[in-house]
Design a protein around this motif. Structure first.
Motif, PDB file in Angstrom:
ATOM      1  N   SER A 294       0.859  -1.189   0.000  1.00  0.00           N
ATOM      2  CA  SER A 294       0.000   0.000   0.000  1.00  0.00           C
ATOM      3  C   SER A 294       0.891   1.234   0.000  1.00  0.00           C
ATOM      4  CB  SER A 294      -0.916   0.007   1.228  1.00  0.00           C
ATOM      5  OG  SER A 294      -1.698   1.191   1.257  1.00  0.00           O
ATOM      6  N   CYS A 296       1.102   5.714  -0.437  1.00  0.00           N
ATOM      7  CA  CYS A 296       0.420   6.994  -0.361  1.00  0.00           C
ATOM      8  C   CYS A 296       1.457   8.107  -0.455  1.00  0.00           C
ATOM      9  CB  CYS A 296      -0.385   7.110   0.939  1.00  0.00           C
ATOM     10  SG  CYS A 296      -1.227   8.700   1.129  1.00  0.00           S
ATOM     11  N   TYR A 297       1.236   9.021  -1.410  1.00  0.00           N
ATOM     12  CA  TYR A 297       2.159  10.146  -1.606  1.00  0.00           C
ATOM     13  C   TYR A 297       1.522  11.418  -1.072  1.00  0.00           C
ATOM     14  CZ  TYR A 297       4.844  13.805  -3.922  1.00  0.00           C
ATOM     15  OH  TYR A 297       5.592  14.937  -4.181  1.00  0.00           O
ATOM     16  N   GLN A 298       2.193  12.070  -0.113  1.00  0.00           N
ATOM     17  CA  GLN A 298       1.737  13.331   0.472  1.00  0.00           C
ATOM     18  C   GLN A 298       2.498  14.463  -0.215  1.00  0.00           C
ATOM     19  OE1 GLN A 298      -0.679  13.755   2.655  1.00  0.00           O
ATOM     20  NE2 GLN A 298      -1.041  11.624   3.271  1.00  0.00           N
ATOM     21  N   THR A 305       4.448   7.260   2.046  1.00  0.00           N
ATOM     22  CA  THR A 305       4.112   6.263   3.065  1.00  0.00           C
ATOM     23  C   THR A 305       3.990   4.901   2.398  1.00  0.00           C
ATOM     24  OG1 THR A 305       2.904   7.921   4.333  1.00  0.00           O
ATOM     25  CG2 THR A 305       2.491   5.613   4.864  1.00  0.00           C
ATOM     26  N   ILE A 408      -0.689   6.512  -7.708  1.00  0.00           N
ATOM     27  CA  ILE A 408      -0.348   7.323  -6.529  1.00  0.00           C
ATOM     28  C   ILE A 408       0.149   8.712  -6.943  1.00  0.00           C
ATOM     29  CG2 ILE A 408       0.211   5.253  -5.191  1.00  0.00           C
ATOM     30  CD1 ILE A 408       3.179   6.022  -5.536  1.00  0.00           C
ATOM     31  N   TYR A 411      -3.307  10.514  -7.851  1.00  0.00           N
ATOM     32  CA  TYR A 411      -4.200  10.716  -6.707  1.00  0.00           C
ATOM     33  C   TYR A 411      -3.376  10.806  -5.426  1.00  0.00           C
ATOM     34  CZ  TYR A 411      -7.502   8.991 -10.186  1.00  0.00           C
ATOM     35  OH  TYR A 411      -8.223   8.805 -11.337  1.00  0.00           O
ATOM     36  N   ARG A 413      -2.344  11.829  -1.539  1.00  0.00           N
ATOM     37  CA  ARG A 413      -3.051  11.757  -0.259  1.00  0.00           C
ATOM     38  C   ARG A 413      -4.083  10.629  -0.231  1.00  0.00           C
ATOM     39  NH1 ARG A 413      -3.056  17.032  -1.636  1.00  0.00           N
ATOM     40  NH2 ARG A 413      -5.283  16.967  -2.153  1.00  0.00           N
ATOM     41  N   ARG A 414      -3.963   9.660  -1.148  1.00  0.00           N
ATOM     42  CA  ARG A 414      -4.865   8.513  -1.145  1.00  0.00           C
ATOM     43  C   ARG A 414      -4.050   7.239  -0.988  1.00  0.00           C
ATOM     44  NH1 ARG A 414      -8.988   7.546  -6.057  1.00  0.00           N
ATOM     45  NH2 ARG A 414      -9.686   9.604  -5.324  1.00  0.00           N
ATOM     46  N   GLN A 415      -4.455   6.384  -0.026  1.00  0.00           N
ATOM     47  CA  GLN A 415      -3.766   5.122   0.217  1.00  0.00           C
ATOM     48  C   GLN A 415      -4.263   4.083  -0.782  1.00  0.00           C
ATOM     49  OE1 GLN A 415      -1.732   5.497   2.998  1.00  0.00           O
ATOM     50  NE2 GLN A 415      -0.635   3.586   2.602  1.00  0.00           N
ATOM     51  N   ILE A 416      -3.372   3.594  -1.643  1.00  0.00           N
ATOM     52  CA  ILE A 416      -3.731   2.644  -2.700  1.00  0.00           C
ATOM     53  C   ILE A 416      -2.925   1.358  -2.482  1.00  0.00           C
ATOM     54  CG2 ILE A 416      -3.795   2.228  -5.177  1.00  0.00           C
ATOM     55  CD1 ILE A 416      -3.909   5.263  -5.552  1.00  0.00           C
TER      56      ILE A 416
END
Length: 425
Positions: A294, A296-298, A305, A408, A411, A413-416
């Motif tokens: 999983s 997630c890019y902030q 993450t 990622i 999108y 800020r989305r956990q994929i």
């Protein structure tokens, strides 16, 4: 007063006489020194050098005695070449063992053969015909058979097992190995040592010392394992891994021996065993397993993450069929590793649940030059950890890895989370 004046005149003549004699002495000394130098120079030019040097490859005497100081080496050979026919190179032969203490070759007079010697002389042609009768095809077949036999045979391992009922200890004595193959092609030897593991739990791992440059190592080392009940010995198996030590790279695996203890009675005492060493059984499955990741890019904090969730259908990396997997995560920027993390080890399972989170700081804005590498490894105390599978996510990745990375980036800020197939390490 007259005698005093005469003595003064005599004293005035002494310096002139001393100067004349010193001048004659100086001239005589210089001329004598020049004459000595000329004599030494002429004596050196007339004599041969005080040493002799023989060329090892061609057997040519660099300073032969028959050369004068004015002749250069090779001039006489040119003159002889004009008058005499050229001889083949094989005709030149000097026996270096027949030289005297000064390095000179003794002068031998040619012996005139008599009529009886000529009658008894017969040319030796029969051995040469025997050599010619051997065909190259037969040589190739012989060498191929011998090389195949050497490749198939990896040697024999000799060991003994015993159970001590007083101490409740199981003892294994690794005696020796015979007929090991040479792993070093230059010295045609090996530096063998043996790793032994008690399966299936793999709690007891030991190894012998390294014996240098031998194909028949005699270890004679005894390993005692306490806390093993006699009733459980039947359920155990001994796994011997024979390796050759390599200082500059990974140790070479010669082979292995798997010896189940089921059906063996140790109540009668020590038992001597010998087993043939076989090649390491590398069990290739249809795939190297799968890994659930999983991401997630902030974009606001410029962090990535990564959550390592699960692994499934991992191949059997051991003879026992059980692996101790863990995941190593490497972050790369422009093909340079800038950070690394790893999960905990999951014991004896092909389907591991990790569920561990890692946060990486991105050194640049955007993920164009960023890539993440996941290495699934099998933990092994006694040796280096083996790579089970590998996965790389990045902008240049293909398949599901490339799709996951594109999502990622599109999108943030989305956990994929997605499953990915592992490839060979």
């Amino acid at each position: 007063m007259a005698p005093i004046a005469a003595s003064r005149e005599e004293f005035d003549e002494i310096p002139t006489v001393v100067g004349i004699f010193s001048a004659f002495g100086l001239v005589f000394t210089v001329s004598l020194f020049a004459w000595i130098c000329c004599q030494r120079k002429s004596s050196k030019s007339n004599k041969t050098p005080p040493y002799k040097f023989v060329h090892v490859l061609k057997g040519v005497d660099i300073y032969p005695e028959n050369l004068n100081s004015k002749k250069k080496f090779g001039a006489e050979d040119k003159e002889e070449g004009k008058s005499k026919p050229v001889m083949p190179k094989t005709s030149l032969h000097l026996d270096l063992e027949k030289r005297d203490l000064n390095g000179n070759f003794p002068k031998t007079t040619p012996k005139i053969p008599s009529s009886s010697d000529l009658e008894n002389f017969t040319p030796k042609l029969f051995p040469e015909r025997e050599k010619d009768s051997v065909s190259p095809d037969s040589l190739k077949s012989v060498t191929s058979i011998s090389s195949e036999e050497k490749q198939d045979k990896l040697g024999t391992l000799f060991f003994s097992i015993e159970y001590n009922f007083e101490k409740k200890a199981f003892m294994v004595n690794i005696k020796e190995a015979r007929g090991l193959p040479a792993m070093d092609e230059q010295s045609m030897t090996s530096d063998p040592y043996i790793k032994m593991t008690i399966l299936p739990e793999k709690k007891h791992k030991v190894k012998t010392r390294v014996l240098r440059k031998t194909l028949d190592p005699a270890f004679d080392e005894t390993f005692t394992f306490y806390g093993i009940p006699y009733t459980q010995v039947q359920d155990l198996s001994l796994h011997f891994m024979i390796l050759s030590f390599d200082r500059f790279s990974r140790d070479d695996i010669i082979g292995e021996v798997l010896f189940p203890l089921s059906g063996i009675e140790l109540s009668e005492g020590r038992m001597l065993m010998n087993k043939e060493i076989i090649k390491k059984n590398v069990r290739k499955s249809s795939g190297r397993g799968e890994l659930l990741i999983s991401l997630c890019y902030q974009s606001t904090t410029n962090t990535l993450t990564v959550v390592v969730l699960k692994a499934r259908h991992l191949p059997k990396a051991d003879v026992s069929g059980l692996s101790d997997p863990y995941v190593k995560v490497n972050l790369y920027h422009a093909k340079k590793r800038i950070s690394k993390k790893k999960t905990h080890v999951k014991k004896c399972t092909p389907n591991a649940v990790f569920n561990e989170l890692f946060v990486f700081d991105i050194p640049c804005e955007g993920l164009e030059e960023i890539s993440i590498e996941f290495l699934v490894l099998d933990s092994d105390r006694g040796s280096r950890n083996e790579i089970i599978g590998r996965l790389t996510l990045g902008a240049s990745a293909e398949g599901t890895a490339g799709e996951h990375w594109k999502e990622i980036c599109e999108y943030p800020r989305r956990q994929i989370a997605k499953w990915h197939m592992l490839c060979d390490g």
